[in-house]
Structures are given as structure tokens and as C-alpha cells.
Write a protein that holds these residues in place. Structure first.
Motif, mmCIF file in Angstrom:
data_model
loop_
_atom_site.group_PDB
_atom_site.id
_atom_site.type_symbol
_atom_site.label_atom_id
_atom_site.label_comp_id
_atom_site.label_asym_id
_atom_site.label_seq_id
_atom_site.Cartn_x
_atom_site.Cartn_y
_atom_site.Cartn_z
ATOM 1 N N HIS A 27 40.822 74.699 49.377
ATOM 2 C CA HIS A 27 39.595 74.608 49.292
ATOM 3 C C HIS A 27 39.331 75.475 48.051
ATOM 4 C CE1 HIS A 27 35.132 74.391 49.893
ATOM 5 N NE2 HIS A 27 35.443 76.203 49.577
ATOM 6 N N THR A 28 39.329 76.652 47.868
ATOM 7 C CA THR A 28 39.418 77.439 46.124
ATOM 8 C C THR A 28 40.113 77.039 44.951
ATOM 9 O OG1 THR A 28 40.889 79.278 46.610
ATOM 10 C CG2 THR A 28 37.917 79.160 48.237
ATOM 11 N N HIS A 29 41.365 76.627 45.752
ATOM 12 C CA HIS A 29 42.002 76.666 44.408
ATOM 13 C C HIS A 29 42.604 77.692 43.813
ATOM 14 C CE1 HIS A 29 41.208 71.848 43.555
ATOM 15 N NE2 HIS A 29 42.198 71.950 44.322
ATOM 16 N N LEU A 30 42.386 79.323 44.018
ATOM 17 C CA LEU A 30 42.522 80.553 44.090
ATOM 18 C C LEU A 30 41.994 80.280 43.088
ATOM 19 C CD1 LEU A 30 46.368 80.137 44.112
ATOM 20 C CD2 LEU A 30 44.879 81.137 45.388
ATOM 21 N N GLY A 31 40.589 79.647 43.232
ATOM 22 C CA GLY A 31 40.027 80.535 41.549
ATOM 23 C C GLY A 31 39.649 79.434 40.696
ATOM 24 N N VAL A 32 40.683 78.649 41.105
ATOM 25 C CA VAL A 32 41.071 78.504 38.992
ATOM 26 C C VAL A 32 40.309 77.225 39.059
ATOM 27 C CG1 VAL A 32 43.061 77.375 37.285
ATOM 28 C CG2 VAL A 32 43.089 79.303 39.141
ATOM 29 N N LEU A 83 41.600 75.498 29.420
ATOM 30 C CA LEU A 83 40.562 76.163 28.214
ATOM 31 C C LEU A 83 42.210 77.356 28.105
ATOM 32 C CD1 LEU A 83 38.698 78.190 26.352
ATOM 33 C CD2 LEU A 83 38.667 79.403 28.222
ATOM 34 N N VAL A 84 43.387 77.558 29.185
ATOM 35 C CA VAL A 84 44.255 78.042 28.978
ATOM 36 C C VAL A 84 45.720 77.586 29.112
ATOM 37 C CG1 VAL A 84 43.054 80.690 29.555
ATOM 38 C CG2 VAL A 84 44.251 78.851 31.165
ATOM 39 N N GLY A 85 45.583 76.036 29.411
ATOM 40 C CA GLY A 85 46.359 75.792 29.054
ATOM 41 C C GLY A 85 47.576 75.194 30.735
ATOM 42 N N ARG A 101 49.466 79.103 28.859
ATOM 43 C CA ARG A 101 49.144 79.808 27.090
ATOM 44 C C ARG A 101 49.466 80.931 27.218
ATOM 45 N NH1 ARG A 101 44.751 76.637 26.513
ATOM 46 N NH2 ARG A 101 45.692 74.093 25.012
ATOM 47 N N PHE A 102 49.003 82.174 28.352
ATOM 48 C CA PHE A 102 49.570 83.628 28.536
ATOM 49 C C PHE A 102 49.542 83.769 28.889
ATOM 50 C CE2 PHE A 102 44.912 82.509 27.081
ATOM 51 C CZ PHE A 102 45.558 82.552 25.633
ATOM 52 N N SER A 103 51.388 82.966 30.266
ATOM 53 C CA SER A 103 51.873 84.081 31.204
ATOM 54 C C SER A 103 52.523 82.998 31.700
ATOM 55 C CB SER A 103 50.886 84.474 32.311
ATOM 56 O OG SER A 103 51.296 85.217 33.256
ATOM 57 N N ARG A 104 53.463 83.365 32.387
ATOM 58 C CA ARG A 104 54.656 82.272 33.408
ATOM 59 C C ARG A 104 54.658 83.286 34.397
ATOM 60 N NH1 ARG A 104 57.844 82.636 29.171
ATOM 61 N NH2 ARG A 104 59.558 84.062 29.985
ATOM 62 N N TYR A 105 54.424 82.850 35.925
ATOM 63 C CA TYR A 105 53.967 84.017 36.438
ATOM 64 C C TYR A 105 53.794 82.977 38.216
ATOM 65 C CZ TYR A 105 49.761 80.433 36.678
ATOM 66 O OH TYR A 105 49.167 79.855 35.560
ATOM 67 N N TYR A 122 46.100 89.645 27.596
ATOM 68 C CA TYR A 122 45.876 88.437 27.816
ATOM 69 C C TYR A 122 46.315 89.497 29.644
ATOM 70 C CZ TYR A 122 45.152 84.966 31.844
ATOM 71 O OH TYR A 122 44.598 84.729 33.211
ATOM 72 N N ARG A 123 47.554 90.246 29.725
ATOM 73 C CA ARG A 123 48.218 91.033 30.444
ATOM 74 C C ARG A 123 46.873 92.408 30.699
ATOM 75 N NH1 ARG A 123 52.206 95.140 31.831
ATOM 76 N NH2 ARG A 123 52.406 95.113 33.391
ATOM 77 N N GLY A 124 46.393 92.885 29.937
ATOM 78 C CA GLY A 124 45.783 94.576 29.719
ATOM 79 C C GLY A 124 43.845 93.300 30.436
ATOM 80 N N LEU A 125 43.600 92.179 29.485
ATOM 81 C CA LEU A 125 43.068 91.983 30.271
ATOM 82 C C LEU A 125 42.565 91.356 32.080
ATOM 83 C CD1 LEU A 125 39.761 90.908 29.191
ATOM 84 C CD2 LEU A 125 40.451 88.448 29.117
#
Length: 133
Positions: free
Chosen positions: A18-23, A30-32, A70-74, A105-108
Motif C-alpha cells: 500500500h505505501t511502497h515504503l514511502g517511495v 529523481l534519484v534513479g 544514484r547515492f546508495s545500494r541497500y 546523502y548519508r548525512g542527510l
């Protein structure tokens, strides 16, 4: 949560669907993110929502979601442990933030404490849903 593991599992997977984890699709673009959109049926392995693919699904026990942008693998790993009629639902995240853009990005997201607040809220909402079912 005051709910058995099968009910908690159903609440978890329904909440994610339902939420798509907020994405949102806008953020995903935007972030690819990869994957970029929703496909398949959660929680089946290989099914996706924006930013996450189901890498592992053990009904009532564990759900592993993976993705990248673009900023992370998770990876985001949900684990359920049943004790009588209650279930402990936990979420662990693992991420790599390469190069300077990743570090910023991590800092943010992480260092700001925002990620912790979001995960706690997510677990609380899933727990409430499981208890109402």
C-alpha cells in the motif's frame, strides 16, 4: 505486537504494497532507483515496488528487500519471531554510500536521524495494523 506471526506477516506485506515504503514515483525518478516501479505480487521473490525488489521471502519469518539509486545500494530486512500469540517484528537496514554524493546523502538521511524516525513509525503502523486484523 500482540498478534501472531501470520497476521503480522499479512500486515507487513499489505503495508508495503500500500505505501511502497514511502517511495513515490517522483522520488524514484529523481534519484534513479532500481527498480523504478512496481511489478509482480508482493511478497513473491522478484516482485518490486519503487526502489526495492523482493530478494527473499520466507512466509511469516523474513522478508528481504534490496535496491539501489544514484547515492546508495541497500537492503532492508524484516524479521518476525513469534512468542505465544505475540510477534516481535524487527527491521534492519544495510547500505553502502559510495563517493562524495553518497556521503552527502548519508548525512542527510541517516546521520540526521530521519531514517530512524521513519523506521520506528513504520514498525508502529504495521504493529497497529496487525493488532486490528
Amino acid at each position: 505486537m500482540a498478534a501472531p506471526a501470520p497476521r503480522t506477516w499479512d500486515a507487513l506485506t499489505a503495508w508495503i504494497a500500500h505505501t511502497h515504503l514511502g517511495v513515490s514515483s517522483g522520488f524514484a525518478h529523481l534519484v534513479g532507483t532500481e527498480p523504478r516501479g512496481a511489478a509482480g505480487t508482493l511478497p513473491q521473490p522478484g516482485s518490486t515496488i519503487p526502489g526495492f525488489a523482493v530478494a527473499e521471502s520466507v512466509h511469516g519469518k523474513r522478508l528481504t528487500l534490496v535496491g539501489r539509486h544514484r547515492f546508495s545500494r541497500y537492503a532492508l530486512i524484516f524479521s518476525l519471531a513469534e512468542h505465544s500469540d505475540e510477534t516481535l517484528l524487527s527491521a534492519r537496514s544495510h547500505a553502502v554510500f559510495p563517493k562524495l554524493p553518497g556521503a552527502l546523502y548519508r548525512g542527510l538521511v541517516i546521520s540526521s536521524g530521519g531514517h530512524r524516525v521513519i523506521v520506528r513509525r513504520m514498525l508502529r503502523d504495521i504493529g497497529r495494523s496487525a493488532e486490528r486484523r
